[in-house]
Design an enzyme around this catalytic site. Structure first.
Site, PDB file in Angstrom:
ATOM      1  N   ASP A   9       0.817  -1.209   0.000  1.00 56.39           N
ATOM      2  CA  ASP A   9       0.000   0.000   0.000  1.00 56.39           C
ATOM      3  C   ASP A   9       0.853   1.263   0.000  1.00 56.39           C
ATOM      4  O   ASP A   9       2.007   1.250   0.419  1.00 56.39           O
ATOM      5  CB  ASP A   9      -0.896   0.036   1.246  1.00 56.39           C
ATOM      6  N   HIS A  11      -6.023   2.858  -4.071  1.00 53.33           N
ATOM      7  CA  HIS A  11      -5.913   3.099  -2.632  1.00 53.33           C
ATOM      8  C   HIS A  11      -6.302   4.539  -2.275  1.00 53.33           C
ATOM      9  O   HIS A  11      -5.823   5.069  -1.275  1.00 53.33           O
ATOM     10  CB  HIS A  11      -4.482   2.797  -2.175  1.00 53.33           C
ATOM     11  N   HIS A  62      -5.137   9.587   0.659  1.00 57.73           N
ATOM     12  CA  HIS A  62      -5.073   8.855   1.925  1.00 57.73           C
ATOM     13  C   HIS A  62      -5.552   9.682   3.126  1.00 57.73           C
ATOM     14  O   HIS A  62      -5.358   9.290   4.272  1.00 57.73           O
ATOM     15  CB  HIS A  62      -3.649   8.361   2.182  1.00 57.73           C
ATOM     16  N   HIS A  92       3.801  -2.291   3.062  1.00 57.12           N
ATOM     17  CA  HIS A  92       3.767  -0.934   2.516  1.00 57.12           C
ATOM     18  C   HIS A  92       5.057  -0.642   1.749  1.00 57.12           C
ATOM     19  O   HIS A  92       6.140  -1.068   2.160  1.00 57.12           O
ATOM     20  CB  HIS A  92       3.587   0.099   3.632  1.00 57.12           C
TER      21      HIS A  92
END
Length: 416
Positions: free
Chosen positions: A70, A120, A124, A221
């Site tokens: 991610d 994603h 964020h 990540h």
């Protein structure tokens, strides 16, 4: 008894002949014809719902680990890709739109080396993303366009920043599914994002945690600040190889790992978007991921392609998003929010401007700043984009002739 047997034998002899006769009588579609004739034979492409993911993909049977990364791409992603390439492993990257814009060459490498790409969100930021579904949707669509511009593929897989637990309520899950997306969480967390600077040894330990399943979806990540995750990756790979796992990429055709809606999410009590908003933004989006033929537009020396879902068929006409068509042909489109008017040119050197007024459906043509004609057209707003019939778009731009054809691989419209 003999009579019944003779009747049965007679029917067996006749039925194949009847079936062949029915097939012979089916009309045959011409390979090329005048536009209207072909359009009447093409089935609708606009789907208001999306198919549910299959319960199991046979290619992922057995002990399988799905490495997922991610928050990238970032300056670290190249190192991750080098490790994966060395081990002949594919992974799934859930990317941020703002990072795609910053590192398009890394996204292209992810794509070219056979890894899966998921969405994603754009930036964020939890506060915006979980303030209400429209904000989440807008970020997903924004990132989707960034990914599509680089790879030519729209990511159907979505991972919510922070996971769905505590963030997704029933509305989020329902509307994402309606829009054709597959939302996936994880069942093993490496712990590399619990705090800043988690050491590699701790990340490896977290990655080895039992999943109570033969399908391990491992959260890692590759965003900025995750150097220790890169250090831990070779040992994580070695561990799963030793345990007899195969490595694969996530697919929208598989049943995803999803957290359940918990009390925290229920207590947020966010208002659901209006039905009109759902219809104009979400309902037709699943068609983007439907199987179908691309529509090739041949406009003079220029050619572009609209994939299934990027064009619609309605009431005997192709409908197209004017901005997408104009920009792909080298023209441009500008939106005036005060007058609710789209101003479109189909080529960079043209002085012909199509002014499409959404409220009234009037299409006014100007040349060198002077009005030369005005007609009524069918205007639709889908995903905040202006859509009109393809024929009206080109006819008013000065193209006198349009021919359509279809074969097994594609649909094509030639404009001159």
């Amino acid at each position: 008894m003999v009579k019944r047997l003779l009747i049965a034998l007679l029917l067996l002899m006749i039925l194949p002949f009847i079936s062949r006769q029915e097939l012979v009588r089916q009309p045959q579609t011409a390979e090329a014809s005048v536009q209207e004739r072909v359009l009447q034979q093409i089935p609708p492409m606009y789907a208001t719902t999306s198919a549910s993911p299959k319960s199991k993909n046979p290619t992922s049977a057995g002990k399988t680990v799905f490495l997922t990364f991610d928050d990238g791409p970032s300056a670290l992603t190249g190192k991750v890709l080098d490790i994966l390439k060395k081990n002949n492993i594919r992974a799934t990257f859930f990317v941020l739109g703002e990072q795609v814009k910053r590192y398009p060459e890394l996204l292209q490498r992810i794509h070219e080396e056979g890894h899966a790409i998921g969405n994603h969100s754009y930036d964020h930021h939890y506060t915006e993303l979980y303030s209400g579904f429209p904000a989440f949707w807008n970020q997903i669509k924004r990132t989707e366009e960034e990914v599509y511009a680089v790879t030519g593929v729209r990511p159907q897989l979505v991972r919510a920043p922070g996971g769905t637990a505590g963030h997704f309520d029933d509305t989020y899950f329902r509307l994402m599914k309606l829009g054709g997306y597959v939302v996936t969480d994880w069942n093993v967390d490496s712990g590399d994002s619990k705090r800043r600077g988690v050491p590699a040894a701790e990340i490896v330990k977290g990655a080895k945690a039992p999943a109570n399943s033969d399908r391990v979806v491992l959260l890692l990540h590759d965003g900025s600040g995750h150097e220790e995750s890169v250090k831990a990756l070779p040992e994580i790979i070695a561990h799963y190889k030793k345990q007899g796992y195969r490595f694969d990429v996530l697919s929208p055709d598989e049943e995803p790992v999803q957290f359940k809606v918990n009390e925290k999410a229920k207590k947020l009590k966010r208002a659901a978007p209006s039905e009109s908003w759902v219809q104009s933004h979400v309902a037709g989006n699943g068609a983007l991921f439907a199987n179908g033929k691309p529509l090739r537009l041949e406009v003079g020396p220029m050619e572009t392609t609209l994939n299934p879902g990027e064009y619609l068929y309605k009431d005997g006409h192709y409908l197209v998003p004017v901005r997408a068509v104009a920009e792909r042909l080298g023209g441009n489109a500008a939106w005036d929010p005060k007058t609710q008017t789209a101003k479109v040119t189909l080529s960079a050197d043209s002085d012909t401007v199509l002014n499409i007024q959404v409220r009234t459906g009037r299409l006014t043509v100007t040349k060198a700043g002077k009005n030369v004609s005005s007609v009524t057209t069918s205007v639709s707003m889908i995903n905040d984009a202006v859509w009109i019939p393809l024929r009206d778009l080109f006819a008013n731009a000065g193209y006198a002739r349009a021919e359509a054809s279809e074969n097994r691989e594609e649909r094509r419209v030639k404009v001159s």
